[in-house]
Design a protein around this motif. Structure first.
Motif, PDB file in Angstrom:
ATOM      1  N   VAL A   1       4.155  -5.978  -6.828  1.00  0.00           N
ATOM      2  CA  VAL A   1       5.860  -6.088  -6.519  1.00  0.00           C
ATOM      3  C   VAL A   1       5.959  -5.766  -4.952  1.00  0.00           C
ATOM      4  O   VAL A   1       5.712  -4.808  -4.555  1.00  0.00           O
ATOM      5  N   THR A   2       6.493  -6.721  -4.375  1.00  0.00           N
ATOM      6  CA  THR A   2       7.023  -6.523  -3.064  1.00  0.00           C
ATOM      7  C   THR A   2       8.324  -6.449  -2.710  1.00  0.00           C
ATOM      8  O   THR A   2       8.998  -7.354  -3.292  1.00  0.00           O
TER       9      THR A   2
ATOM     10  N   THR B   1       4.834  -2.634  -1.019  1.00  0.00           N
ATOM     11  CA  THR B   1       4.184  -3.337  -2.164  1.00  0.00           C
ATOM     12  C   THR B   1       3.755  -2.035  -3.082  1.00  0.00           C
ATOM     13  O   THR B   1       2.956  -1.277  -2.558  1.00  0.00           O
ATOM     14  N   VAL B   2       3.863  -2.296  -4.274  1.00  0.00           N
ATOM     15  CA  VAL B   2       3.603  -1.242  -5.145  1.00  0.00           C
ATOM     16  C   VAL B   2       2.693  -2.071  -5.978  1.00  0.00           C
ATOM     17  O   VAL B   2       2.946  -3.003  -6.825  1.00  0.00           O
ATOM     18  N   SER B   3       1.411  -1.621  -6.171  1.00  0.00           N
ATOM     19  CA  SER B   3       0.374  -2.261  -7.188  1.00  0.00           C
ATOM     20  C   SER B   3       0.005  -1.261  -8.124  1.00  0.00           C
ATOM     21  O   SER B   3       0.075   0.085  -7.896  1.00  0.00           O
TER      22      SER B   3
ATOM     23  N   ARG C   1      -2.287   6.449  -4.551  1.00  0.00           N
ATOM     24  CA  ARG C   1      -2.473   6.411  -3.118  1.00  0.00           C
ATOM     25  C   ARG C   1      -1.440   5.607  -2.382  1.00  0.00           C
ATOM     26  O   ARG C   1      -0.653   4.892  -3.149  1.00  0.00           O
ATOM     27  N   MET C   2      -1.043   6.055  -1.113  1.00  0.00           N
ATOM     28  CA  MET C   2      -0.015   5.616  -0.441  1.00  0.00           C
ATOM     29  C   MET C   2      -0.635   5.144   1.021  1.00  0.00           C
ATOM     30  O   MET C   2      -1.325   5.888   1.500  1.00  0.00           O
ATOM     31  N   TRP C   3      -0.178   4.158   1.452  1.00  0.00           N
ATOM     32  CA  TRP C   3      -0.450   3.833   3.111  1.00  0.00           C
ATOM     33  C   TRP C   3       1.201   3.512   3.697  1.00  0.00           C
ATOM     34  O   TRP C   3       1.863   3.071   3.139  1.00  0.00           O
ATOM     35  N   LEU C   4       1.372   4.343   5.028  1.00  0.00           N
ATOM     36  CA  LEU C   4       2.316   4.238   5.686  1.00  0.00           C
ATOM     37  C   LEU C   4       1.961   3.553   7.038  1.00  0.00           C
ATOM     38  O   LEU C   4       1.009   4.035   7.699  1.00  0.00           O
TER      39      LEU C   4
END
Length: 130
Positions: A12-13, A57-59, A68-71
């Motif tokens: 979802v974005t 975006t959450v997957s 995990r998270m990327w910024l």
């Protein structure tokens, strides 16, 4: 919980316009109720005139072995209490989800067993003349 081989990914974005604080938030007077110390005033800018866009975006997938998270393309640690509180809240608010095309059905209770991948990107782009 999902498709036959558990190799699915749901994503979802969301995009948000810029919000500028005129009177800044200075912390909480009540951590449990998340009440601010002071009132704040902010302005949300019209994205067609002056904007920076944040896209997140959450997957979710049973194949993910950890959260995990990327910024802006750089992976960040989720070890802090604030991140863990957000992840707990996401899972607590999650509802049943069904994607018939992928043959995926996630029940509310299954969210506690699934890991999330979150990618957030801020464009830092301003258009003064639309």
């Amino acid at each position: 919980m999902g498709g036959e081989q558990e190799k699915w990914v749901l994503m979802v974005t969301a995009r948000t316009p810029t919000n500028i604080a005129v009177i800044k938030y200075w912390g909480k007077r009540d951590e449990t109720l998340i009440l601010p110390i002071n009132d704040s005033i902010s302005v949300t800018l019209d994205p067609s005139h002056l904007c920076t866009t944040t896209t997140t975006t959450v997957s979710v997938s049973p194949s993910f072995d950890q959260d995990r998270m990327w910024l802006n393309g750089k992976e960040i640690s989720l070890q802090g209490g604030r991140f863990q509180s957000c992840l707990r809240e996401i899972r607590a608010r999650a509802q049943d989800v069904e994607d018939k095309k992928k043959g995926v059905c996630i029940k509310k209770e299954d969210w506690q067993k699934l890991h999330l991948h979150i990618a957030s990107y801020n464009s830092r782009w301003f258009s003064f003349f639309g």
